[in-house]
Scaffold this motif. Structure first.
Motif, PDB file in Angstrom:
ATOM      1  N   VAL A   1      20.201  -0.829 -34.552  1.00  0.00           N
ATOM      2  CA  VAL A   1      21.356  -0.742 -33.646  1.00  0.00           C
ATOM      3  C   VAL A   1      20.921  -0.370 -32.236  1.00  0.00           C
ATOM      4  O   VAL A   1      21.321  -1.008 -31.247  1.00  0.00           O
ATOM      5  CB  VAL A   1      22.380   0.271 -34.188  1.00  0.00           C
ATOM      6  N   LEU A   2      20.092   0.665 -32.106  1.00  0.00           N
ATOM      7  CA  LEU A   2      19.754   1.193 -30.785  1.00  0.00           C
ATOM      8  C   LEU A   2      18.520   0.537 -30.169  1.00  0.00           C
ATOM      9  O   LEU A   2      18.283   0.693 -28.964  1.00  0.00           O
ATOM     10  CB  LEU A   2      19.509   2.706 -30.888  1.00  0.00           C
ATOM     11  N   GLY A   3      17.728  -0.175 -30.974  1.00  0.00           N
ATOM     12  CA  GLY A   3      16.496  -0.781 -30.472  1.00  0.00           C
ATOM     13  C   GLY A   3      16.677  -1.641 -29.233  1.00  0.00           C
ATOM     14  O   GLY A   3      15.965  -1.459 -28.231  1.00  0.00           O
ATOM     15  N   PRO A   4      17.612  -2.599 -29.217  1.00  0.00           N
ATOM     16  CA  PRO A   4      17.782  -3.443 -28.024  1.00  0.00           C
ATOM     17  C   PRO A   4      18.153  -2.649 -26.775  1.00  0.00           C
ATOM     18  O   PRO A   4      17.690  -2.954 -25.680  1.00  0.00           O
ATOM     19  CB  PRO A   4      18.907  -4.394 -28.441  1.00  0.00           C
ATOM     20  N   TYR A   5      18.994  -1.629 -26.930  1.00  0.00           N
ATOM     21  CA  TYR A   5      19.394  -0.824 -25.770  1.00  0.00           C
ATOM     22  C   TYR A   5      18.193  -0.057 -25.196  1.00  0.00           C
ATOM     23  O   TYR A   5      18.034   0.041 -23.971  1.00  0.00           O
ATOM     24  CB  TYR A   5      20.494   0.157 -26.164  1.00  0.00           C
ATOM     25  N   ILE A   6      17.371   0.483 -26.077  1.00  0.00           N
ATOM     26  CA  ILE A   6      16.200   1.224 -25.612  1.00  0.00           C
ATOM     27  C   ILE A   6      15.222   0.291 -24.910  1.00  0.00           C
ATOM     28  O   ILE A   6      14.620   0.638 -23.888  1.00  0.00           O
ATOM     29  CB  ILE A   6      15.535   1.950 -26.795  1.00  0.00           C
ATOM     30  N   LYS A   7      15.077  -0.925 -25.421  1.00  0.00           N
ATOM     31  CA  LYS A   7      14.183  -1.885 -24.773  1.00  0.00           C
ATOM     32  C   LYS A   7      14.688  -2.259 -23.379  1.00  0.00           C
ATOM     33  O   LYS A   7      13.899  -2.401 -22.439  1.00  0.00           O
ATOM     34  CB  LYS A   7      14.041  -3.127 -25.649  1.00  0.00           C
ATOM     35  N   VAL A   8      16.003  -2.425 -23.255  1.00  0.00           N
ATOM     36  CA  VAL A   8      16.576  -2.750 -21.947  1.00  0.00           C
ATOM     37  C   VAL A   8      16.358  -1.604 -20.967  1.00  0.00           C
ATOM     38  O   VAL A   8      15.944  -1.809 -19.815  1.00  0.00           O
ATOM     39  CB  VAL A   8      18.078  -3.074 -22.075  1.00  0.00           C
TER      40      VAL A   8
END
Length: 290
Positions: free
Chosen positions: A125-132
């Motif tokens: 869930v949070l992986g894409p947000y952290i990458k951004v």
């Protein structure tokens, strides 16, 4: 020493091992002395070359300054203070902001990294947000923090936090993912709960990964504090750099950088000492024996 041990030491095999151990210790000591001596000679040579080039006008002494003027500037600040106040106060102000930002960033990075490393759903869930967020140029956030939090230390702490968080997070996350699965499975067979596995297996296993990030993250915290002070502050080494640049005082800019480098080296030495104390079980570096 027992008679058996004494007899073994006096035997040809025991004496040979003792001689080899002493030879290795002597070689390691000589290697350290050679490395330290070469470092000192290199530094002295570079400073001497810089001084000579500036005094002979090969390089412009107004723009590049020279080591003697930098030393005079640091002595003046130490003895008579800076335009913003005593030198120790500027150092402490920057160090306080960097330390507070470093602690918050490390705690947040470790907690979130371990959590996402252990819970696959959270990572998905949070992986894409952290990458951004990691892809954003975090230095440019400093002016935004200045608008939000003002000229006080809060804006500099925020800049330090965002620079520290991500390297610590990714190392903690990777450390949690790299835990020996057999060790986790054996713990579960012995009846360990998820909480016990995390606290007694995962976190100790990831500690080495986390400490690796701590060495570079404190330097990032100093960068965040300095950049924030450079943009806008009432005290700190970054303000010294900004004020010196505004008056075309190249020696002042270099002097503040030297002080900052000394602070960073002392912090690195302290972290290395703590790592050696915590990881005494790790084998010593044997690069010199190869």
């Amino acid at each position: 020493m027992s008679p058996e041990t004494l007899a073994l030491a006096k035997s040809p095999a025991g004496a040979g091992r003792t001689d080899r151990s002493r030879a290795r210790a002597r070689a390691a000591r000589n290697h350290r002395l050679l490395v330290h001596g070469t470092r000192v000679l290199l530094l002295v040579g570079l400073l001497g070359l810089w001084e000579w080039l500036a005094r002979t006008a090969v390089i412009d002494p107004f723009n590049f300054s020279m080591p003697s003027k930098i030393w005079d500037q640091m002595s003046q600040w130490a003895l008579h203070g800076t335009p913003q106040g005593p030198l120790w106060e500027q150092i402490w102000y920057t160090l306080y902001e960097a330390l507070l930002g470093w602690v918050i960033g490390v705690i947040g990075g470790v907690v979130l990294g371990i959590a996402l490393g252990r819970v696959r759903f959270l990572a998905d869930v949070l992986g894409p947000y952290i990458k951004v967020l990691n892809a954003l140029p975090r230095i440019v956030l400093a002016p935004i923090f200045l608008i939000w939090f003002g000229l006080g230390p809060a804006s500099k702490v925020a800049s330090a936090v965002v620079l520290v968080f991500f390297p610590v997070f990714f190392n903690a996350f990777q450390g949690a993912r790299e835990v020996d699965r057999n060790l986790v499975a054996n713990s579960r067979i012995l009846g360990a709960s998820n909480r016990q596995v995390t606290l007694q297996v995962v976190i100790p296993s990831a500690t080495s990964w986390i400490f690796t990030s701590l060495h570079v993250s404190f330097g990032f915290a100093l960068i965040g504090a300095i950049v924030g002070e450079y943009i806008g502050a009432t005290k700190g080494l970054g303000l010294l750099v900004s004020a010196s640049q505004g008056t075309f005082n190249a020696a002042g800019v270099y002097a503040a950088m030297v002080i900052l480098a000394v602070v960073a080296l002392l912090a690195e030495g302290l972290l290395a000492f703590l790592e050696r104390r915590l990881f005494r079980w790790k084998p010593a570096d044997t690069a010199g024996d190869r």
